[in-house]
Scaffold this motif. Sequence first.
Motif, PDB file in Angstrom:
ATOM      1  N   THR A 168     -29.934 -13.697  10.491  1.00  0.00           N
ATOM      2  CA  THR A 168     -30.776 -14.209  11.391  1.00  0.00           C
ATOM      3  C   THR A 168     -32.027 -14.293  10.748  1.00  0.00           C
ATOM      4  O   THR A 168     -33.036 -14.707  11.332  1.00  0.00           O
ATOM      5  N   GLY A 191     -20.570 -13.202   7.459  1.00  0.00           N
ATOM      6  CA  GLY A 191     -19.735 -12.308   8.462  1.00  0.00           C
ATOM      7  C   GLY A 191     -18.523 -12.086   7.749  1.00  0.00           C
ATOM      8  O   GLY A 191     -17.599 -12.937   7.394  1.00  0.00           O
ATOM      9  N   ASP A 241     -22.769 -10.383   4.283  1.00  0.00           N
ATOM     10  CA  ASP A 241     -22.807  -9.830   5.598  1.00  0.00           C
ATOM     11  C   ASP A 241     -23.973  -8.736   5.585  1.00  0.00           C
ATOM     12  O   ASP A 241     -24.666  -8.502   4.531  1.00  0.00           O
ATOM     13  N   ILE A 242     -24.114  -8.374   6.770  1.00  0.00           N
ATOM     14  CA  ILE A 242     -25.387  -7.498   6.906  1.00  0.00           C
ATOM     15  C   ILE A 242     -25.233  -6.036   6.423  1.00  0.00           C
ATOM     16  O   ILE A 242     -25.919  -5.256   6.037  1.00  0.00           O
ATOM     17  N   ASP A 243     -23.768  -5.754   6.684  1.00  0.00           N
ATOM     18  CA  ASP A 243     -23.264  -4.488   6.240  1.00  0.00           C
ATOM     19  C   ASP A 243     -22.781  -4.291   4.849  1.00  0.00           C
ATOM     20  O   ASP A 243     -21.828  -5.151   4.466  1.00  0.00           O
ATOM     21  N   GLY A 272     -15.821  -9.810   8.616  1.00  0.00           N
ATOM     22  CA  GLY A 272     -14.930  -8.923   9.477  1.00  0.00           C
ATOM     23  C   GLY A 272     -13.509  -9.732   9.051  1.00  0.00           C
ATOM     24  O   GLY A 272     -13.387 -10.271   7.907  1.00  0.00           O
ATOM     25  N   GLY A 321     -13.538 -13.651   8.768  1.00  0.00           N
ATOM     26  CA  GLY A 321     -14.355 -13.854   7.438  1.00  0.00           C
ATOM     27  C   GLY A 321     -13.862 -13.658   6.117  1.00  0.00           C
ATOM     28  O   GLY A 321     -13.732 -14.441   5.120  1.00  0.00           O
ATOM     29  N   LYS A 329     -17.394 -19.614  14.396  1.00  0.00           N
ATOM     30  CA  LYS A 329     -16.379 -19.066  15.229  1.00  0.00           C
ATOM     31  C   LYS A 329     -16.941 -18.655  16.448  1.00  0.00           C
ATOM     32  O   LYS A 329     -17.886 -17.955  16.537  1.00  0.00           O
ATOM     33  N   ILE A 355     -19.237 -14.791  12.686  1.00  0.00           N
ATOM     34  CA  ILE A 355     -19.533 -13.821  13.571  1.00  0.00           C
ATOM     35  C   ILE A 355     -19.283 -13.900  14.851  1.00  0.00           C
ATOM     36  O   ILE A 355     -19.710 -14.735  15.584  1.00  0.00           O
ATOM     37  N   TYR A 388     -21.110 -10.696  17.732  1.00  0.00           N
ATOM     38  CA  TYR A 388     -22.534 -10.728  18.082  1.00  0.00           C
ATOM     39  C   TYR A 388     -23.124 -11.971  18.215  1.00  0.00           C
ATOM     40  O   TYR A 388     -23.453 -12.797  17.442  1.00  0.00           O
TER      41      TYR A 388
HETATM   42  P1  ATP Z   1     -12.874  -9.979  13.082  1.00  0.00           P
HETATM   43  O1  ATP Z   1     -13.101 -11.293  12.384  1.00  0.00           O
HETATM   44  O2  ATP Z   1     -12.550  -8.865  12.569  1.00  0.00           O
HETATM   45  O3  ATP Z   1     -12.168 -10.306  14.483  1.00  0.00           O
HETATM   46  P2  ATP Z   1     -15.510 -10.762  14.458  1.00  0.00           P
HETATM   47  O4  ATP Z   1     -15.223 -12.225  13.852  1.00  0.00           O
HETATM   48  O5  ATP Z   1     -15.229 -10.705  15.750  1.00  0.00           O
HETATM   49  O6  ATP Z   1     -14.446  -9.881  13.990  1.00  0.00           O
HETATM   50  P3  ATP Z   1     -17.808  -9.430  14.369  1.00  0.00           P
HETATM   51  O7  ATP Z   1     -17.354  -8.081  14.746  1.00  0.00           O
HETATM   52  O8  ATP Z   1     -18.434 -10.388  15.042  1.00  0.00           O
HETATM   53  O9  ATP Z   1     -16.387 -10.310  13.895  1.00  0.00           O
HETATM   54  O10 ATP Z   1     -18.534  -9.282  12.836  1.00  0.00           O
HETATM   55  C1  ATP Z   1     -18.241  -9.936  11.770  1.00  0.00           C
HETATM   56  C2  ATP Z   1     -19.031  -9.690  10.772  1.00  0.00           C
HETATM   57  O11 ATP Z   1     -20.359 -10.179  10.889  1.00  0.00           O
HETATM   58  C3  ATP Z   1     -19.209  -8.205  10.544  1.00  0.00           C
HETATM   59  O12 ATP Z   1     -18.837  -7.407   9.403  1.00  0.00           O
HETATM   60  C4  ATP Z   1     -20.736  -7.818  10.770  1.00  0.00           C
HETATM   61  O13 ATP Z   1     -21.246  -6.869  10.126  1.00  0.00           O
HETATM   62  C5  ATP Z   1     -21.303  -9.276  10.374  1.00  0.00           C
HETATM   63  N1  ATP Z   1     -22.669  -9.410  11.001  1.00  0.00           N
HETATM   64  C6  ATP Z   1     -23.131  -9.101  12.196  1.00  0.00           C
HETATM   65  N2  ATP Z   1     -24.345  -9.569  12.454  1.00  0.00           N
HETATM   66  C7  ATP Z   1     -24.658  -9.972  11.359  1.00  0.00           C
HETATM   67  C8  ATP Z   1     -25.836 -10.755  10.819  1.00  0.00           C
HETATM   68  N3  ATP Z   1     -27.300 -10.793  11.647  1.00  0.00           N
HETATM   69  N4  ATP Z   1     -25.949 -11.015   9.444  1.00  0.00           N
HETATM   70  C9  ATP Z   1     -24.973 -10.986   8.460  1.00  0.00           C
HETATM   71  N5  ATP Z   1     -23.850 -10.550   9.146  1.00  0.00           N
HETATM   72  C10 ATP Z   1     -23.678  -9.943  10.224  1.00  0.00           C
END
Ligand code: ATP
Length: 238
Positions: A77, A30, A53-55, A32, A35, A122, A97, A100
């Motif tokens: 997942t 992850g 990351d998935i993206d 974001g 991460g 987290k 993450i 989600y």
């Molecule tokens: P931030 O750190 O920016 O405050 P966050 O910790 O709440 O955000 P999320 O928006 O939950 O972060 O997502 C963090 C990252 O996890 C995103 O870049 C998202 O693409 C990635 N992510 C979500 N689902 C998956 C998955 N199944 N596999 C890998 N990465 C994933």
Amino acid sequence: MKQRYKRVNLSSLGFFRSLRKDNHQFAVIGLGRFGRAVCSTLHRLGYEVLATDIDEKNVNQVMSEHIAAHAVQLDSTDSVALKEAGIYEFDTVIVAIGNYIQESIITTLNLKEGGVPHIVAKASSGVHCKLLHRVGADHVVFPEYEAGCELARSLTKPAILDRFDLDPDNSIVEVIVPDEFHGKTIGDLQIRNRYGLNLLAVSQDGKFEINPDPRKRLEKGSAMVVIGCNRDINRLPI
Ligand code: ATP
């Protein structure tokens, strides 16, 4: 004096103690803001980081910013994808993450079942926190909650520079020497009799004097470290 307020809880100590000193490899799932901050800090400290990351966009960004040694696009997942990427071989994996919840829980479960010894995850809510523990996270951080608590504490008790929570009722704190202690000796102040606290050290410009002599005079602008119960710490004239 620069404010640096951090809380450490003894309940986390078991986890931190279990981290192997020779572990130089971390995987972060992850990318974001959280991460990426974990990646870049580990990377700057000289550790080898695998960022995932998935993206694909996030993976490319990490590579172009050079904040991780390796980056892979995968869906965490999917336990086969994690295995193929070698994530189960890492000693410590950080699940970053937050939003989600389902993905974060499944990922944590996968890591547990894959035999990862240290899983840090987290959370974005209290329930998320509980679920992460239930599925095997060894250490859960809840940055928004923790930052909010710290801000409230530092706004109301700005003189507390640092804090180590021994348990919910007792702490070791570093506090700015109260104005009314200025020029008085430690012996005169009778901190143990008057406040029920033990003075462990005094510090000036980041240098600590442990078990200071009772004849030592405390000065404005310096700090002192005391141990005691929170109720008594709150009675200090700070
Ligand atoms: P931030 O750190 O920016 O405050 P966050 O910790 O709440 O955000 P999320 O928006 O939950 O972060 O997502 C963090 C990252 O996890 C995103 O870049 C998202 O693409 C990635 N992510 C979500 N689902 C998956 C998955 N199944 N596999 C890998 N990465 C994933």
